[in-house]
Design an enzyme around this catalytic site. Structure first.
Site, PDB file in Angstrom:
ATOM      1  N   ARG A  79       0.862  -1.187   0.000  1.00  9.11           N
ATOM      2  CA  ARG A  79       0.000   0.000   0.000  1.00  9.11           C
ATOM      3  C   ARG A  79       0.898   1.236   0.000  1.00  9.11           C
ATOM      4  O   ARG A  79       1.956   1.242   0.651  1.00  9.11           O
ATOM      5  CB  ARG A  79      -0.933   0.008   1.213  1.00  9.11           C
ATOM      6  CG  ARG A  79      -2.066  -1.020   1.114  1.00  9.11           C
ATOM      7  CD  ARG A  79      -3.066  -0.833   2.234  1.00  9.11           C
ATOM      8  NE  ARG A  79      -4.085  -1.876   2.225  1.00  9.11           N
ATOM      9  CZ  ARG A  79      -5.266  -1.772   1.608  1.00  9.11           C
ATOM     10  NH1 ARG A  79      -5.549  -0.669   0.948  1.00  9.11           N
ATOM     11  NH2 ARG A  79      -6.130  -2.758   1.651  1.00  9.11           N
ATOM     12  N   HIS A 114     -12.125  -2.020  -2.758  1.00  9.24           N
ATOM     13  CA  HIS A 114     -13.146  -1.022  -3.062  1.00  9.24           C
ATOM     14  C   HIS A 114     -13.492  -1.059  -4.551  1.00  9.24           C
ATOM     15  O   HIS A 114     -14.674  -1.074  -4.924  1.00  9.24           O
ATOM     16  CB  HIS A 114     -12.652   0.378  -2.685  1.00  9.24           C
ATOM     17  CG  HIS A 114     -12.776   0.715  -1.245  1.00  9.24           C
ATOM     18  ND1 HIS A 114     -12.141   0.002  -0.245  1.00  9.24           N
ATOM     19  CD2 HIS A 114     -13.463   1.712  -0.608  1.00  9.24           C
ATOM     20  CE1 HIS A 114     -12.419   0.536   0.924  1.00  9.24           C
ATOM     21  NE2 HIS A 114     -13.238   1.569   0.739  1.00  9.24           N
ATOM     22  N   HIS A 167      -4.199   2.869  -2.250  1.00  6.90           N
ATOM     23  CA  HIS A 167      -3.854   1.961  -3.342  1.00  6.90           C
ATOM     24  C   HIS A 167      -3.014   2.661  -4.397  1.00  6.90           C
ATOM     25  O   HIS A 167      -3.080   3.887  -4.562  1.00  6.90           O
ATOM     26  CB  HIS A 167      -5.119   1.416  -4.014  1.00  6.90           C
ATOM     27  CG  HIS A 167      -5.871   0.435  -3.187  1.00  6.90           C
ATOM     28  ND1 HIS A 167      -5.395  -0.826  -2.897  1.00  6.90           N
ATOM     29  CD2 HIS A 167      -7.079   0.523  -2.574  1.00  6.90           C
ATOM     30  CE1 HIS A 167      -6.270  -1.468  -2.140  1.00  6.90           C
ATOM     31  NE2 HIS A 167      -7.301  -0.673  -1.925  1.00  6.90           N
TER      32      HIS A 167
END
Length: 338
Positions: A79, A114, A167
């Protein structure tokens, strides 16, 4: 991957620099794209318009989020918010970026959950809406409008994830493509009317197989808690790290929702038949009920208790939407009509 990650950091920096005045908008979009929103917002809204579409939304959200968890364990994706420090490539020229309250998720980063769940779930919604519009109007232009909204939604959610440093761009793209494929596949395989045994077996199977996979990888010397360690190390605010963003929270949410879906169809096969006004009332009451269920504080120690209660919480979601609230509304409105 260093070049890809580095380029992603500079994209995030430019995005933050040019759109920082829209910070609240990006945070709102990332909340809309949260997989949890598919269970608590999109599912009840679609269910009271079309039962089959609502069930398809819940089914697709649970399966796509579970698959996202498994793939993340396999890919070990970084990340941005922790990679900046861990890579040590920015000692002389650190990027001018900042973290936000939604940044510090603790699972691996690839592919974006997501983006993946949003792409899968919203495909179910817009394809059903597009088909409905075309059947009523025979207008290709009007029927295409939901698909344009779908594209805008995917781009917006993806940019929001890059903006908050959750991200890298390639993770968002991978999640969107995978989610689209899943949405197309799962929307044609909706378990509407399946037996309670099917859902019990599915929920138990997903839960046990994932736990066994986790244990097996641990025995092979693969530490799956590596991302949690890095999240705690590099998150700028300790309170931004929440247990409900941990990988096992996703697992218990998905398995709980699937079991709850089976129970709801077992208690009331076919659901309650309500006119539009009682449906709107049921939607309003269900939304308020889910809001308060979601806000229920859960003890985080021991973690097993938290995950058990988290599981029960999402077992209740389909019960509230499909059985309890519409049943209560049906009883009240039926008495008034009599």
């Amino acid at each position: 991957m260093e070049a890809v990650h580095t380029h992603g950091i500079w994209i995030a920096e430019r995005l933050q620099r040019t759109t920082i005045s829209h910070e609240q908008l990006w945070l709102t979009i990332t909340h809309i794209g949260d997989p949890k929103a598919a269970f608590l917002l999109i599912f009840p809204f679609t269910y009271f318009i079309s039962k089959r579409t609502g069930i398809a939304v819940l089914w697709t959200a649970a399966v796509s989020e579970w698959l996202n968890l498994v793939v993340k364990w396999m890919l070990f994706g970084e990340r941005p918010y922790w990679w900046i420090g861990e890579s040590r490539l920015f000692v002389n020229k650190p990027p001018h970026v900042q973290q936000f309250s939604s940044t510090c998720e603790t699972g691996p980063g690839s592919p974006s959950g997501h983006a993946m769940v949003t792409a899968a779930v919203w495909w179910v919604v817009v394809s059903a809406l597009g088909t409905f519009l075309y059947s009523r109007t025979r207008s290709v232009t009007l029927a295409s409008a939901p698909y344009l909204f779908y594209l805008v939604m995917l781009v917006s959610v993806g940019l929001s994830r890059i903006f908050i440093l959750a991200h890298f761009p390639h993770q968002v793209i991978a999640g969107s493509i995978t989610g689209f494929i899943l949405g197309v596949a799962l929307s044609h395989r909706v378990p509407d009317g399946r037996s309670l045994l099917f859902f019990f077996s599915l929920s138990t199977g997903l839960l046990l197989s994932t736990v066994m996979l986790h244990a097996g990888l641990q025995r092979l010397g693969i530490d799956l808690s590596w991302s949690i360690v890095l999240a705690k190390k590099w998150c700028s605010h300790a309170e931004w790290i929440r247990l409900d963003t941990a990988p096992f929270s996703s697992l218990t949410r998905d398995c709980g929702a699937l079991l709850g879906l089976g129970m709801a169809q077992y208690w009331k096969p076919g659901g309650w038949s309500l006119p539009w006004a009682p449906r709107a009332l049921s939607l309003a009451i269900s939304s308020m009920g889910l809001y308060h269920v979601n806000r229920l504080p859960l003890p985080i120690r021991p973690p097993g208790l938290f995950y058990g209660l988290f599981f029960i919480k999402f077992v209740m979601v389909p019960q509230i939407v499909m059985v309890l609230v519409p049943g209560l509304v049906h009883m009240v409105t039926h008495k008034k009509r009599n």
